[in-house]
Scaffold this active site. Structure first.
Site, PDB file in Angstrom:
ATOM      1  N   GLU A  91      -6.475  -8.059   0.790  1.00  0.00           N
ATOM      2  CA  GLU A  91      -5.124  -8.021   1.245  1.00  0.00           C
ATOM      3  C   GLU A  91      -4.713  -7.932   2.646  1.00  0.00           C
ATOM      4  O   GLU A  91      -5.021  -6.796   3.116  1.00  0.00           O
ATOM      5  CB  GLU A  91      -4.491  -6.676   0.430  1.00  0.00           C
ATOM      6  CG  GLU A  91      -4.827  -6.486  -0.960  1.00  0.00           C
ATOM      7  CD  GLU A  91      -4.896  -5.259  -1.656  1.00  0.00           C
ATOM      8  OE1 GLU A  91      -3.872  -4.440  -1.301  1.00  0.00           O
ATOM      9  OE2 GLU A  91      -5.664  -4.815  -2.237  1.00  0.00           O
ATOM     10  N   ASP A 149     -11.874   0.591  -1.430  1.00  0.00           N
ATOM     11  CA  ASP A 149     -10.435   0.823  -1.728  1.00  0.00           C
ATOM     12  C   ASP A 149      -9.990   1.123  -0.273  1.00  0.00           C
ATOM     13  O   ASP A 149      -9.341   2.304  -0.077  1.00  0.00           O
ATOM     14  CB  ASP A 149      -9.812   1.581  -2.843  1.00  0.00           C
ATOM     15  CG  ASP A 149      -8.407   1.140  -3.003  1.00  0.00           C
ATOM     16  OD1 ASP A 149      -7.829   0.534  -2.386  1.00  0.00           O
ATOM     17  OD2 ASP A 149      -7.685   1.958  -3.887  1.00  0.00           O
ATOM     18  N   HIS A 161      -1.356 -10.163  -2.978  1.00  0.00           N
ATOM     19  CA  HIS A 161      -2.434  -9.001  -3.452  1.00  0.00           C
ATOM     20  C   HIS A 161      -3.560  -9.788  -4.385  1.00  0.00           C
ATOM     21  O   HIS A 161      -3.212  -9.715  -5.441  1.00  0.00           O
ATOM     22  CB  HIS A 161      -1.621  -8.062  -4.236  1.00  0.00           C
ATOM     23  CG  HIS A 161      -2.521  -6.759  -4.406  1.00  0.00           C
ATOM     24  ND1 HIS A 161      -3.779  -6.790  -5.441  1.00  0.00           N
ATOM     25  CD2 HIS A 161      -2.247  -5.531  -3.966  1.00  0.00           C
ATOM     26  CE1 HIS A 161      -4.059  -5.663  -5.113  1.00  0.00           C
ATOM     27  NE2 HIS A 161      -3.208  -4.736  -4.316  1.00  0.00           N
ATOM     28  N   ASN A 219       0.961  -1.232  -0.075  1.00  0.00           N
ATOM     29  CA  ASN A 219      -0.124   0.088   0.032  1.00  0.00           C
ATOM     30  C   ASN A 219       0.853   1.328  -0.016  1.00  0.00           C
ATOM     31  O   ASN A 219       1.929   1.336  -0.472  1.00  0.00           O
ATOM     32  CB  ASN A 219      -0.897   0.064   1.127  1.00  0.00           C
ATOM     33  CG  ASN A 219      -2.138   0.848   0.862  1.00  0.00           C
ATOM     34  OD1 ASN A 219      -2.247   2.127   1.066  1.00  0.00           O
ATOM     35  ND2 ASN A 219      -3.327   0.225   0.284  1.00  0.00           N
ATOM     36  N   ARG A 220       0.300   2.410   0.456  1.00  0.00           N
ATOM     37  CA  ARG A 220       1.020   3.544   0.267  1.00  0.00           C
ATOM     38  C   ARG A 220       1.765   4.123   1.495  1.00  0.00           C
ATOM     39  O   ARG A 220       1.392   3.883   2.452  1.00  0.00           O
ATOM     40  CB  ARG A 220      -0.012   4.775  -0.231  1.00  0.00           C
ATOM     41  CG  ARG A 220      -0.736   4.288  -1.604  1.00  0.00           C
ATOM     42  CD  ARG A 220      -2.039   5.160  -1.859  1.00  0.00           C
ATOM     43  NE  ARG A 220      -2.400   4.893  -3.391  1.00  0.00           N
ATOM     44  CZ  ARG A 220      -3.282   3.688  -3.494  1.00  0.00           C
ATOM     45  NH1 ARG A 220      -3.583   3.176  -2.571  1.00  0.00           N
ATOM     46  NH2 ARG A 220      -3.508   3.564  -4.695  1.00  0.00           N
ATOM     47  N   GLN A 262      -7.024  -5.004   3.415  1.00  0.00           N
ATOM     48  CA  GLN A 262      -7.267  -3.945   2.498  1.00  0.00           C
ATOM     49  C   GLN A 262      -8.378  -4.570   1.463  1.00  0.00           C
ATOM     50  O   GLN A 262      -8.184  -5.546   1.040  1.00  0.00           O
ATOM     51  CB  GLN A 262      -6.112  -3.189   1.699  1.00  0.00           C
ATOM     52  CG  GLN A 262      -6.597  -2.260   0.558  1.00  0.00           C
ATOM     53  CD  GLN A 262      -6.426  -0.977   1.100  1.00  0.00           C
ATOM     54  OE1 GLN A 262      -5.843  -0.789   2.249  1.00  0.00           O
ATOM     55  NE2 GLN A 262      -6.882  -0.045   0.287  1.00  0.00           N
ATOM     56  N   HIS A 276       3.107   0.038  -3.151  1.00  0.00           N
ATOM     57  CA  HIS A 276       3.192  -1.434  -3.357  1.00  0.00           C
ATOM     58  C   HIS A 276       4.843  -1.640  -3.613  1.00  0.00           C
ATOM     59  O   HIS A 276       5.186  -2.473  -4.343  1.00  0.00           O
ATOM     60  CB  HIS A 276       2.492  -2.062  -4.388  1.00  0.00           C
ATOM     61  CG  HIS A 276       0.871  -2.090  -3.869  1.00  0.00           C
ATOM     62  ND1 HIS A 276       0.697  -2.226  -2.589  1.00  0.00           N
ATOM     63  CD2 HIS A 276      -0.126  -2.090  -4.700  1.00  0.00           C
ATOM     64  CE1 HIS A 276      -0.661  -2.338  -2.548  1.00  0.00           C
ATOM     65  NE2 HIS A 276      -1.178  -2.197  -3.847  1.00  0.00           N
TER      66      HIS A 276
HETATM   67  C1  GAL Z   1      -4.773  -1.819  -4.170  1.00  0.00           C
HETATM   68  C2  GAL Z   1      -4.776  -0.272  -3.923  1.00  0.00           C
HETATM   69  C3  GAL Z   1      -5.673   0.371  -4.993  1.00  0.00           C
HETATM   70  C4  GAL Z   1      -4.683  -0.024  -6.328  1.00  0.00           C
HETATM   71  C5  GAL Z   1      -4.747  -1.566  -6.400  1.00  0.00           C
HETATM   72  C6  GAL Z   1      -3.938  -1.709  -7.604  1.00  0.00           C
HETATM   73  O1  GAL Z   1      -3.886  -2.495  -3.003  1.00  0.00           O
HETATM   74  O2  GAL Z   1      -5.229  -0.165  -2.589  1.00  0.00           O
HETATM   75  O3  GAL Z   1      -5.511   1.859  -4.578  1.00  0.00           O
HETATM   76  O4  GAL Z   1      -3.740   0.710  -6.275  1.00  0.00           O
HETATM   77  O5  GAL Z   1      -3.886  -1.970  -5.374  1.00  0.00           O
HETATM   78  O6  GAL Z   1      -4.336  -1.462  -8.762  1.00  0.00           O
END
Ligand code: GAL
Length: 324
Positions: free
Chosen positions: A289, A227, A157, A61-62, A261, A87
């Site tokens: 996730e 999300d 993921h 994640n971020r 997530q 990621h």
């Molecule tokens: C998720 C994330 C989303 C998007 C996705 C990948 O884990 O929360 O925002 O980035 O991965 O497309």
């Protein structure tokens, strides 16, 4: 490079690229139904931005602004998502070819030696993931060691679609979480965790995903669905359960991680080709996730994700399928 695990219930295809869980297929008279999203070949996986079944890291994640402070030193990471690092950044674990160090009929281990000085993450990492298949149960154990203090909070993921095709609107999802983290315009966790009670985010009793995605809530409108990181409550039983009522198929997620997530996959239609040779539709799968809380790198109250030479990262998540 790929390897397939078999049980009486399932076949599971693993890929060296991204250490990925690329396919989970039922072994039944119908010839098999795909239960997770994947790619037909590595070229599509390499060009994808959806992380289908990938092992993402070192930090899932971020990370806000790609910046964090560790032991008094500020670090700036390469950013790959609207000003944030997502990621593991542009050269994260999921972009690398892992090595099969063990590949048996019902278990396999992939390993990755990873370092990304250009991307700004301190340390040399030794990561591994062991997938095990026992009947209808698939587990993965992730370990990440380092030679110097750094951050690690990887996750798998996987996107599920238990119908094998179409979208996940009719799937029922329950998540054992009384709190969720809302996000800002860049999908970054923002503000304090929010109680789900009395909101469309309350998944504790099991909800049809199409109903959640249609709910009148600014956070759901902004994400075109879910999300969001759900903060798991202690308790017995699975952290999450996903059911496809039409087929009766179900998967329970059991994890030692503090959050899940939930991403309902609005962007899938813009991605590269999936297992069937064409992109999946928007909402063609729901990602579950199991991970540390997003942006824990900058939010000490979310729990430490620091590792050092004496303290590696370890976690195990299990998926228990019910097949009919
Ligand atoms: C998720 C994330 C989303 C998007 C996705 C990948 O884990 O929360 O925002 O980035 O991965 O497309």
């Amino acid at each position: 490079m790929l390897h397939t695990l078999h049980s009486d219930a399932l076949s599971v295809e693993l890929r060296a690229l991204g250490g990925a869980l690329n396919r989970v297929v039922t072994r039944d008279a119908s010839g098999g139904t795909d239960l997770v999203l994947g790619h037909a070949d590595d070229a599509h996986r390499a060009a994808s931005t959806a992380y289908l079944g990938a092992l993402v890291g070192p930090v899932a994640n971020r990370i806000a602004g790609g910046r964090f402070v560790l032991d008094g030193h500020e670090h700036q990471l390469a950013r790959n998502d609207r000003g944030n690092t997502l990621h593991g950044g542009p050269d994260g674990f999921s972009t690398r070819r892992w090595t099969f160090v063990e590949a048996g009929p019902d278990a396999a281990t992939l390993a990755l030696a990873w370092a990304d000085p250009a991307g700004g993450m301190p340390g040399r990492f030794a990561a591994s993931v062991t997938y095990r298949l026992r009947g209808p149960e698939l587990s993965h154990a992730i370990a990440v060691a380092t030679d110097t203090p750094t951050l690690a909070a990887p996750c798998l993921h996987p996107y599920f679609n238990l119908a094998g095709a179409g979208t996940i609107h009719d799937h029922i999802l329950s998540v054992r979480a009384g709190r969720v983290v809302f996000t800002d315009a860049t999908s970054l966790p923002a503000g304090d965790p929010v109680a789900v009670a009395g909101t469309p985010f309350d998944l504790r009793g099991g909800v049809r995903l199409g109903d959640v995605m249609a709910a009148d809530h600014p956070q759901i409108a902004a994400a075109a669905g879910l999300d969001h990181a759900y903060l798991l409550d202690p308790g017995d039983g699975p952290a999450a359960t996903l059911t496809d009522p039409a087929s009766g198929r179900r998967v329970e997620v059991w994890t030692d991680q503090p959050s899940i997530q939930v991403f309902t996959g609005v962007t899938l239609s813009g991605d590269t080709a999936g297992l069937g040779g064409t992109p999946y539709p928007a909402f063609g799968g729901v990602a579950l996730e199991a991970q540390q809380v997003p942006n824990a790198a900058n939010r000490p109250e979310f729990g430490s994700i620091r590792i050092d030479a004496d303290h590696p990262f370890r976690s195990t998540t299990r998926y228990l399928f019910t097949l009919v």
